[in-house]
Design a protein around this motif. Sequence first.
Motif, PDB file in Angstrom:
ATOM      1  N   GLU A  20     -12.398   3.602   2.308  1.00 49.91           N
ATOM      2  CA  GLU A  20     -12.660   4.683   3.256  1.00 49.91           C
ATOM      3  C   GLU A  20     -12.136   6.014   2.733  1.00 49.91           C
ATOM      4  O   GLU A  20     -12.748   7.055   2.962  1.00 49.91           O
ATOM      5  CB  GLU A  20     -12.031   4.344   4.609  1.00 49.91           C
ATOM      6  N   ALA A  21     -11.022   5.970   2.017  1.00 47.35           N
ATOM      7  CA  ALA A  21     -10.478   7.211   1.456  1.00 47.35           C
ATOM      8  C   ALA A  21     -11.436   7.828   0.449  1.00 47.35           C
ATOM      9  O   ALA A  21     -11.464   9.047   0.276  1.00 47.35           O
ATOM     10  CB  ALA A  21      -9.134   6.925   0.795  1.00 47.35           C
ATOM     11  N   ARG A  34      -9.730  -1.878   2.402  1.00 50.02           N
ATOM     12  CA  ARG A  34     -10.723  -1.145   3.200  1.00 50.02           C
ATOM     13  C   ARG A  34     -10.309   0.321   3.340  1.00 50.02           C
ATOM     14  O   ARG A  34     -11.151   1.224   3.260  1.00 50.02           O
ATOM     15  CB  ARG A  34     -10.888  -1.776   4.583  1.00 50.02           C
ATOM     16  N   ALA A  35      -9.015   0.571   3.494  1.00 45.54           N
ATOM     17  CA  ALA A  35      -8.546   1.953   3.574  1.00 45.54           C
ATOM     18  C   ALA A  35      -8.788   2.689   2.260  1.00 45.54           C
ATOM     19  O   ALA A  35      -9.130   3.879   2.260  1.00 45.54           O
ATOM     20  CB  ALA A  35      -7.059   1.981   3.930  1.00 45.54           C
ATOM     21  N   CYS A  36      -8.617   2.003   1.140  1.00 44.80           N
ATOM     22  CA  CYS A  36      -8.898   2.627  -0.161  1.00 44.80           C
ATOM     23  C   CYS A  36     -10.369   3.015  -0.257  1.00 44.80           C
ATOM     24  O   CYS A  36     -10.713   4.090  -0.766  1.00 44.80           O
ATOM     25  CB  CYS A  36      -8.533   1.668  -1.295  1.00 44.80           C
ATOM     26  N   ARG A  76       1.168  -0.425   8.424  1.00 46.56           N
ATOM     27  CA  ARG A  76      -0.197   0.077   8.612  1.00 46.56           C
ATOM     28  C   ARG A  76      -1.211  -0.839   7.934  1.00 46.56           C
ATOM     29  O   ARG A  76      -2.344  -0.983   8.397  1.00 46.56           O
ATOM     30  CB  ARG A  76      -0.301   1.482   8.025  1.00 46.56           C
ATOM     31  N   PHE A  77      -0.808  -1.419   6.816  1.00 48.84           N
ATOM     32  CA  PHE A  77      -1.693  -2.252   6.010  1.00 48.84           C
ATOM     33  C   PHE A  77      -0.961  -3.570   5.720  1.00 48.84           C
ATOM     34  O   PHE A  77      -0.422  -3.769   4.634  1.00 48.84           O
ATOM     35  CB  PHE A  77      -2.064  -1.541   4.713  1.00 48.84           C
ATOM     36  N   GLY A 131       0.584   3.931   1.411  1.00 48.25           N
ATOM     37  CA  GLY A 131       0.756   4.492   2.747  1.00 48.25           C
ATOM     38  C   GLY A 131       1.918   3.864   3.491  1.00 48.25           C
ATOM     39  O   GLY A 131       2.586   4.533   4.287  1.00 48.25           O
ATOM     40  N   GLU A 190      -6.712  -4.984   4.903  1.00 49.38           N
ATOM     41  CA  GLU A 190      -6.664  -3.658   5.530  1.00 49.38           C
ATOM     42  C   GLU A 190      -6.461  -2.573   4.471  1.00 49.38           C
ATOM     43  O   GLU A 190      -7.045  -1.481   4.549  1.00 49.38           O
ATOM     44  CB  GLU A 190      -5.530  -3.587   6.548  1.00 49.38           C
ATOM     45  N   GLY A 191      -5.637  -2.876   3.482  1.00 52.97           N
ATOM     46  CA  GLY A 191      -5.338  -1.884   2.461  1.00 52.97           C
ATOM     47  C   GLY A 191      -6.534  -1.529   1.607  1.00 52.97           C
ATOM     48  O   GLY A 191      -6.781  -0.347   1.321  1.00 52.97           O
ATOM     49  N   HIS A 247       0.859  -1.197   0.000  1.00 57.72           N
ATOM     50  CA  HIS A 247       0.000   0.000   0.000  1.00 57.72           C
ATOM     51  C   HIS A 247       0.886   1.236   0.000  1.00 57.72           C
ATOM     52  O   HIS A 247       1.913   1.287   0.677  1.00 57.72           O
ATOM     53  CB  HIS A 247      -0.899  -0.016   1.233  1.00 57.72           C
ATOM     54  N   ALA A 305     -16.941   3.514   2.650  1.00 59.36           N
ATOM     55  CA  ALA A 305     -16.787   2.325   3.484  1.00 59.36           C
ATOM     56  C   ALA A 305     -18.136   1.677   3.755  1.00 59.36           C
ATOM     57  O   ALA A 305     -19.161   2.357   3.878  1.00 59.36           O
ATOM     58  CB  ALA A 305     -16.109   2.692   4.804  1.00 59.36           C
TER      59      ALA A 305
END
Length: 290
Positions: free
Chosen positions: A284-285, A280-282, A271-272, A188, A277-278, A186, A289
Amino acid sequence: MQLAIIGFGYSAAAIAREIRPQAGGIIVTVRSEAKAVALRAAGWDAQVFDGSVIPPRLAAALSDTTHLLVSAPPDEGGDPLLRAGLSRLAMPALARIAYLSTVGVYGDYQGGWVNEDTPPRPVSPRSLQRLDAEQAWQDFAACQNAELGIFRLSGIYGPGRSAIENLRAGTARRLVKPGQVFNRIHVGDIAGAVTVGLLGSGPLGILNLTDDEPCPPQDVVAHAAGLLGIEPPPEQPFETAELSPMARSFYGENKRVSNARIKARLGYAFRFPTYREGLRACLEAAGQAV
């Protein structure tokens, strides 16, 4: 800290945003004046560097640079900054260099695990160029007495560049090649780990920047579809898929890449750690979500 970033692409921009609060000054390079103008309007000190001649403004900044991030890829002629004559510049303050490379330099290990001690055996021309560039930067860093970190990246994804967007665009496919796995990273975590490396004082060396869980690519697409609440595209045998030569070449390399060294050497906590996790973060960004 005076930071110069050569090649202000997706990953380098994420690193720059992460490290900016702790940098006294940052200069970045792009290949076109139009992009430089847009970046200047956004508050970045952007200069054009096309890989041929180091312009005077960039040369002056490099003479004061303490930290150097190199993201621009090599080509048939080698690394663009080194080819343009970086070694002829006086860089008395240079302390640390981060070079973004690729796990492609390992080549194909038929699904086996590789780490930083695994002998590279690149297959594609672009991976051969990367391995040559790694050596050139090692030579340069040794002459400068600067600490070099070679960050070998797996397949990069993140906000705007993930299976989420591919599914929404209708371009995602679930190609199945038995036994095939890939690692990912990711953006991040690229930003986080490279920032830790640049701001630190300890040794760097070669570091695999990759997630914890190599897996079949079709599993990532299926998981992204689940996050979106849609049916995933049907599985398709790799052998029958129409792919560009570059896309097909990725499937010619099959390996599992260890990230144990970067965790131990930098003390970096991902973090991912997996695509779950990665992704889901995409999502949410994008404010979507579920």
